[in-house]
Write an enzyme that holds these catalytic residues in place. Structure first.
Site, mmCIF file in Angstrom:
data_model
loop_
_atom_site.group_PDB
_atom_site.id
_atom_site.type_symbol
_atom_site.label_atom_id
_atom_site.label_comp_id
_atom_site.label_asym_id
_atom_site.label_seq_id
_atom_site.Cartn_x
_atom_site.Cartn_y
_atom_site.Cartn_z
ATOM 1 N N THR A 54 0.824 -1.200 0.000
ATOM 2 C CA THR A 54 0.000 0.000 0.000
ATOM 3 C C THR A 54 0.866 1.262 0.000
ATOM 4 O O THR A 54 2.015 1.225 0.455
ATOM 5 C CB THR A 54 -0.896 -0.018 1.258
ATOM 6 O OG1 THR A 54 -1.441 1.279 1.477
ATOM 7 C CG2 THR A 54 -0.103 -0.386 2.508
ATOM 8 N N ASP A 55 0.273 2.366 -0.457
ATOM 9 C CA ASP A 55 0.996 3.644 -0.382
ATOM 10 C C ASP A 55 1.109 4.146 1.061
ATOM 11 O O ASP A 55 1.892 5.040 1.351
ATOM 12 C CB ASP A 55 0.311 4.709 -1.258
ATOM 13 C CG ASP A 55 -1.136 5.004 -0.875
ATOM 14 O OD1 ASP A 55 -1.672 4.338 0.036
ATOM 15 O OD2 ASP A 55 -1.736 5.912 -1.494
ATOM 16 N N GLU A 56 0.326 3.548 1.974
ATOM 17 C CA GLU A 56 0.300 4.059 3.347
ATOM 18 C C GLU A 56 1.636 3.863 4.074
ATOM 19 O O GLU A 56 1.909 4.521 5.072
ATOM 20 C CB GLU A 56 -0.852 3.422 4.137
ATOM 21 C CG GLU A 56 -2.173 3.637 3.423
ATOM 22 C CD GLU A 56 -3.429 3.312 4.239
ATOM 23 O OE1 GLU A 56 -3.361 3.318 5.476
ATOM 24 O OE2 GLU A 56 -4.470 3.065 3.614
ATOM 25 N N TYR B 151 -1.557 -0.619 11.041
ATOM 26 C CA TYR B 151 -1.724 -1.274 9.735
ATOM 27 C C TYR B 151 -0.532 -0.981 8.836
ATOM 28 O O TYR B 151 0.126 -1.903 8.325
ATOM 29 C CB TYR B 151 -3.026 -0.799 9.062
ATOM 30 C CG TYR B 151 -3.094 -1.114 7.573
ATOM 31 C CD1 TYR B 151 -3.102 -2.428 7.114
ATOM 32 C CD2 TYR B 151 -3.152 -0.088 6.627
ATOM 33 C CE1 TYR B 151 -3.150 -2.714 5.751
ATOM 34 C CE2 TYR B 151 -3.209 -0.364 5.262
ATOM 35 C CZ TYR B 151 -3.208 -1.685 4.826
ATOM 36 O OH TYR B 151 -3.255 -1.960 3.480
ATOM 37 N N LYS C 40 2.428 -3.433 7.285
ATOM 38 C CA LYS C 40 2.677 -3.600 5.842
ATOM 39 C C LYS C 40 4.123 -3.208 5.506
ATOM 40 O O LYS C 40 4.776 -3.867 4.698
ATOM 41 C CB LYS C 40 1.696 -2.760 5.019
ATOM 42 C CG LYS C 40 0.256 -3.232 5.050
ATOM 43 C CD LYS C 40 0.012 -4.598 4.432
ATOM 44 C CE LYS C 40 0.211 -4.630 2.943
ATOM 45 N NZ LYS C 40 -0.181 -5.963 2.375
#
Ligand code: NAD
Ligand code: TYD
Length: 358
Positions: A138-140, A164, A168
């Site tokens: 994810t970009d997060e 989260y 990741k």
């Protein structure tokens, strides 16, 4: 020329993005064996794959990615040569309440998969030749941007803020470590927020569509000024297909459609579309907007620069946002049984009926 046969395990294939990836691979590549490995958590729903479950090149295996022995055995039995890894705990709000589950699945689960693939592939005469371990991220992991025009690139240093995104980020590091240490042909992609059919209605867009149809409040965190970058899920699945086949080992590719929206502006588009399709007057459901306490550590802005993927592999999103939202709202309104099923939990009986009795 005969087409190459491949045995591919797709993890998390019963979830939102995974079900689109499984559907694409099963229908586009009849010569491949596609094995959907999924634990069927609250987010996994085999009804998402009803239309393809009887295809001869598709198989479902209920398994936890943390079950190293089970995964290793499956890799041997099915002679797996490609892994597309989507299984994860994926909802930020849940990670704030229960970070351990996120560390277990996202970090330890990814490690178990990597190690199983490593042991199996290293036991073969050809070792890593023709093999691929593709990790969906994810970009997060890049953290949060200011409200300016900067974008996340593949060079942006990792700076995750939520449990989260921290889990990741950790899994991404493990994947790259398996390339750098053992020479495993890995690929990591970091994608922006996805939307479209089959998304669990705890995420912003399906939650709001569901609440509007029921006349329930729409909880907007903080002032609704946070910015997210939205991509239609089938465009993500197409990118995954392209990168799995054409991406260069050890590379990272950002995936996104240059489509930033302030939450409150996006919410107004969703309200307008739902009201129109339900035959309500324009503005009918605007009064459902309810500003609530902000999410802890709420990242201000995500925006992804996917120009490397466009430049090097020629991918571009196929849908304009307006069309994507129209399709998405229509799908949820035409599939209210699906929405009612997942919100009541009844979908979890589907597996028992379909698979335990076989
Ligand atoms: P999802 O929550 O809808 O689905 C996750 C799937 O993984 C479910 O089918 C669930 O049953 C399965 N799963 C969970 N824990 C498991 C375990 N221990 N063993 C086996 N299966 C397990 O998630 P999603 O939104 O489809 O996201 C898929 C992947 O894409 C995730 O890795 C996520 O981090 C990443 N991603 C998501 C988005 C997004 O906007 N949704 C954006 C970028 C990247
Ligand atoms: P979400 O769909 O949870 O995705 P992510 O947190 O991974 O970006 O949330 C998208 C944005 O919408 C995020 O800024 C949080 C906000 N949001 C709300 O304002 N209300 C809600 O009920 C939810 C679920 C999200």
């Amino acid at each position: 020329m005969t087409k190459a046969k491949r045995n591919i395990v797709i993890t998390g294939g019963a979830g939102f993005i995974g079900s689109h990836v499984v559907r694409l691979f099963v229908t586009k590549y009849p010569e491949y064996n596609i094995i959907n490995l999924d634990k069927l958590t609250y987010a996994g729903n085999l009804a998402n794959l009803k239309d393809i479950e009887d295809k001869p090149n598709y198989k479902f295996v209920k398994m936890d990615i943390c079950d190293f022995e089970g995964v290793y055995k499956l890799m041997q039995e099915e002679q797996i040569d490609g892994v597309i890894h989507l299984a994860a705990e994926s909802h930020v709000d849940r990670s704030i309440k229960d970070p351990f589950t996120f560390a277990r699945t996202n970090v330890m689960g990814t490690l178990a998969l990597l190690q199983a693939a490593k042991l199996y592939w290293e036991s073969l005469p050809e070792r890593y030749e023709g093999k691929r371990f593709y990790h969906i991220s994810t970009d997060e992991v890049y953290g949060a941007l200011e409200f300016d025009d900067t974008l996340f690139t593949e060079q942006t240093p990792y700076s995750p803020h939520s449990p989260y995104s921290a889990s990741k980020a950790s899994s991404d590091h493990f994947v790259r470590a398996y390339h750098d240490t053992y020479g495993m042909p890995t690929i990591v992609t970091n994608c922006s927020n996805n939307y479209g059919p089959y998304q669990f209605p705890e995420k912003l867009i399906p939650l709001f569509i569901n609440n509007i149809r029921k006349g329930n409040p729409l909880p907007v965190y903080g002032k609704g000024e946070n910015v997210r970058d939205w991509l239609y899920v089938e465009d993500h699945a197409r990118a995954i297909d392209l990168i799995f086949h054409k991406g260069v080992a050890a590379e990272t590719y950002n995936i996104g459609g240059f489509n930033e929206w302030r939450n409150i502006d996006l919410i107004k588009v969703v309200i307008k579309t739902v009201d129109r399709l339900l035959g309500n007057s324009d503005g009918h459901s605007l009064g459902l907007i309810t500003y609530v306490t902000d999410r802890l550590g709420h990242d201000a802005r995500y925006a992804i620069d996917s120009s490397k993927l466009q430049r090097e592999l020629g991918w571009e999103p196929s849908l304009q946002f307006e069309e994507g939202i129209e399709r998405t709202v229509k799908w949820y309104l035409e599939n209210q049984e699906w929405l009612d099923g997942v919100t009541s939990g009844s979908y979890q009986k589907y597996y028992e009926e379909q698979y335990n009795n076989r």
